[in-house]
Design a protein around this motif. Structure first.
Motif, PDB file in Angstrom:
ATOM      1  N   PRO A 120       0.940  -1.013  -0.170  1.00 56.57           N
ATOM      2  CA  PRO A 120      -0.267  -0.049  -0.033  1.00 56.57           C
ATOM      3  C   PRO A 120       0.988   1.452   0.172  1.00 56.57           C
ATOM      4  CG  PRO A 120      -0.646  -1.532   1.780  1.00 56.57           C
ATOM      5  CD  PRO A 120       0.579  -2.082   1.124  1.00 56.57           C
ATOM      6  N   THR A 121       0.340   2.350  -0.245  1.00 57.94           N
ATOM      7  CA  THR A 121       1.030   3.690  -0.569  1.00 57.94           C
ATOM      8  C   THR A 121       1.716   4.118   0.663  1.00 57.94           C
ATOM      9  OG1 THR A 121      -0.120   3.912  -2.635  1.00 57.94           O
ATOM     10  CG2 THR A 121       1.035   5.961  -1.797  1.00 57.94           C
ATOM     11  N   PRO A 122       0.830   4.212   1.726  1.00 57.84           N
ATOM     12  CA  PRO A 122       1.127   4.587   2.977  1.00 57.84           C
ATOM     13  C   PRO A 122       2.380   3.988   3.598  1.00 57.84           C
ATOM     14  CG  PRO A 122      -0.951   4.815   3.037  1.00 57.84           C
ATOM     15  CD  PRO A 122      -0.781   3.867   1.754  1.00 57.84           C
ATOM     16  N   VAL A 123       2.468   2.710   3.417  1.00 59.33           N
ATOM     17  CA  VAL A 123       3.452   1.678   3.722  1.00 59.33           C
ATOM     18  C   VAL A 123       4.821   2.150   2.958  1.00 59.33           C
ATOM     19  CG1 VAL A 123       4.195  -0.669   4.065  1.00 59.33           C
ATOM     20  CG2 VAL A 123       1.891  -0.018   4.587  1.00 59.33           C
ATOM     21  N   THR A 124       4.521   2.220   1.749  1.00 59.38           N
ATOM     22  CA  THR A 124       5.742   2.618   0.848  1.00 59.38           C
ATOM     23  C   THR A 124       6.533   3.791   1.311  1.00 59.38           C
ATOM     24  OG1 THR A 124       4.689   1.376  -0.986  1.00 59.38           O
ATOM     25  CG2 THR A 124       6.326   2.830  -1.380  1.00 59.38           C
ATOM     26  N   ALA A 125       5.624   4.980   1.554  1.00 54.88           N
ATOM     27  CA  ALA A 125       6.107   6.156   2.163  1.00 54.88           C
ATOM     28  C   ALA A 125       6.700   6.233   3.256  1.00 54.88           C
ATOM     29  CB  ALA A 125       5.006   7.010   1.904  1.00 54.88           C
ATOM     30  N   PHE A 126       6.189   5.350   4.356  1.00 51.89           N
ATOM     31  CA  PHE A 126       6.758   5.122   5.504  1.00 51.89           C
ATOM     32  C   PHE A 126       8.005   4.494   5.441  1.00 51.89           C
ATOM     33  CE2 PHE A 126       7.296   2.519   9.392  1.00 51.89           C
ATOM     34  CZ  PHE A 126       7.264   3.591  10.487  1.00 51.89           C
ATOM     35  N   MET A 127       8.328   3.509   4.716  1.00 54.94           N
ATOM     36  CA  MET A 127       9.523   2.705   4.690  1.00 54.94           C
ATOM     37  C   MET A 127      10.464   3.588   3.802  1.00 54.94           C
ATOM     38  SD  MET A 127       9.162  -0.148   6.312  1.00 54.94           S
ATOM     39  CE  MET A 127      10.584  -0.604   5.789  1.00 54.94           C
ATOM     40  N   ALA A 128       9.912   4.561   2.815  1.00 50.36           N
ATOM     41  CA  ALA A 128      11.133   5.250   2.309  1.00 50.36           C
ATOM     42  C   ALA A 128      11.794   6.236   3.184  1.00 50.36           C
ATOM     43  CB  ALA A 128      10.407   5.847   0.911  1.00 50.36           C
ATOM     44  N   SER A 129      10.977   6.481   4.128  1.00 49.82           N
ATOM     45  CA  SER A 129      11.469   7.843   4.859  1.00 49.82           C
ATOM     46  C   SER A 129      11.903   7.257   6.326  1.00 49.82           C
ATOM     47  CB  SER A 129      10.570   8.775   5.136  1.00 49.82           C
ATOM     48  OG  SER A 129       9.155   8.030   5.932  1.00 49.82           O
ATOM     49  N   VAL A 130      11.335   6.312   7.095  1.00 51.04           N
ATOM     50  CA  VAL A 130      11.765   6.074   8.256  1.00 51.04           C
ATOM     51  C   VAL A 130      13.020   5.075   8.254  1.00 51.04           C
ATOM     52  CG1 VAL A 130      11.051   4.816  10.545  1.00 51.04           C
ATOM     53  CG2 VAL A 130       9.530   6.353   9.258  1.00 51.04           C
ATOM     54  N   THR A 139       8.872   2.986 -14.948  1.00 52.87           N
ATOM     55  CA  THR A 139       7.566   3.296 -15.338  1.00 52.87           C
ATOM     56  C   THR A 139       6.523   3.166 -14.015  1.00 52.87           C
ATOM     57  OG1 THR A 139       6.923   1.016 -15.853  1.00 52.87           O
ATOM     58  CG2 THR A 139       7.963   2.790 -17.526  1.00 52.87           C
ATOM     59  N   ASP A 140       6.918   2.425 -12.912  1.00 51.62           N
ATOM     60  CA  ASP A 140       6.020   2.342 -11.762  1.00 51.62           C
ATOM     61  C   ASP A 140       6.464   3.482 -10.917  1.00 51.62           C
ATOM     62  OD1 ASP A 140       3.938   1.034 -10.219  1.00 51.62           O
ATOM     63  OD2 ASP A 140       5.521   0.180  -9.104  1.00 51.62           O
ATOM     64  N   VAL A 141       5.479   4.115 -10.295  1.00 49.72           N
ATOM     65  CA  VAL A 141       5.685   5.170  -9.246  1.00 49.72           C
ATOM     66  C   VAL A 141       6.552   4.646  -8.089  1.00 49.72           C
ATOM     67  CG1 VAL A 141       4.612   7.018  -7.698  1.00 49.72           C
ATOM     68  CG2 VAL A 141       3.819   6.596 -10.149  1.00 49.72           C
ATOM     69  N   LYS A 142       5.979   3.439  -7.504  1.00 56.27           N
ATOM     70  CA  LYS A 142       6.375   2.999  -6.455  1.00 56.27           C
ATOM     71  C   LYS A 142       7.751   2.556  -6.365  1.00 56.27           C
ATOM     72  CE  LYS A 142       2.071   1.709  -4.214  1.00 56.27           C
ATOM     73  NZ  LYS A 142       1.595   0.563  -3.667  1.00 56.27           N
ATOM     74  N   ARG A 143       8.202   2.007  -7.595  1.00 53.63           N
ATOM     75  CA  ARG A 143       9.532   1.777  -7.803  1.00 53.63           C
ATOM     76  C   ARG A 143      10.544   3.017  -7.885  1.00 53.63           C
ATOM     77  NH1 ARG A 143      10.759  -3.717 -11.296  1.00 53.63           N
ATOM     78  NH2 ARG A 143       9.427  -5.075 -10.403  1.00 53.63           N
ATOM     79  N   MET A 144      10.034   3.829  -8.543  1.00 54.13           N
ATOM     80  CA  MET A 144      10.722   5.199  -8.835  1.00 54.13           C
ATOM     81  C   MET A 144      10.893   5.661  -7.372  1.00 54.13           C
ATOM     82  SD  MET A 144       9.733   8.735 -10.822  1.00 54.13           S
ATOM     83  CE  MET A 144       8.426   9.130  -9.703  1.00 54.13           C
ATOM     84  N   LEU A 145      10.073   5.623  -6.313  1.00 49.85           N
ATOM     85  CA  LEU A 145      10.186   6.237  -5.214  1.00 49.85           C
ATOM     86  C   LEU A 145      11.137   5.490  -4.338  1.00 49.85           C
ATOM     87  CD1 LEU A 145       9.157   7.994  -2.810  1.00 49.85           C
ATOM     88  CD2 LEU A 145       7.554   6.343  -2.211  1.00 49.85           C
TER      89      LEU A 145
END
Length: 79
Positions: free
Chosen positions: A4-14, A61-67
């Protein structure tokens, strides 16, 4: 990619903050007298992370992979 997007954002920062704090603690507390030995290695890792993360983020091409690859590049900037 399937998380899920919130989990991805959390893992990218924390995860990045925790890893940098652990590295900083090890290098400055445990190995302060060996700074001349580990400082060039950190420079190489930082530059490689910036270059490889940026190049691989641009071609995704995938936003989560780009993140994810952008997070690698940002970790290089932190170093």
């Amino acid at each position: 990619q399937g998380a899920p997007t919130p989990v991805t954002a959390f893992m990218a920062s924390v995860g990045k903050i925790a890893a940098f704090a652990a590295l900083l603690r090890i290098m400055l507390v445990a190995l302060p007298t060996r700074a001349d030995d580990w400082r060039p290695v950190i420079w190489v890792l930082a530059i490689a992370s910036i270059v490889i993360g940026s190049i691989l983020a641009v071609v995704q091409t995938d936003v989560k992979r780009m993140l994810a690859f952008s997070s690698i590049s940002h970790a290089g900037f932190i170093l």
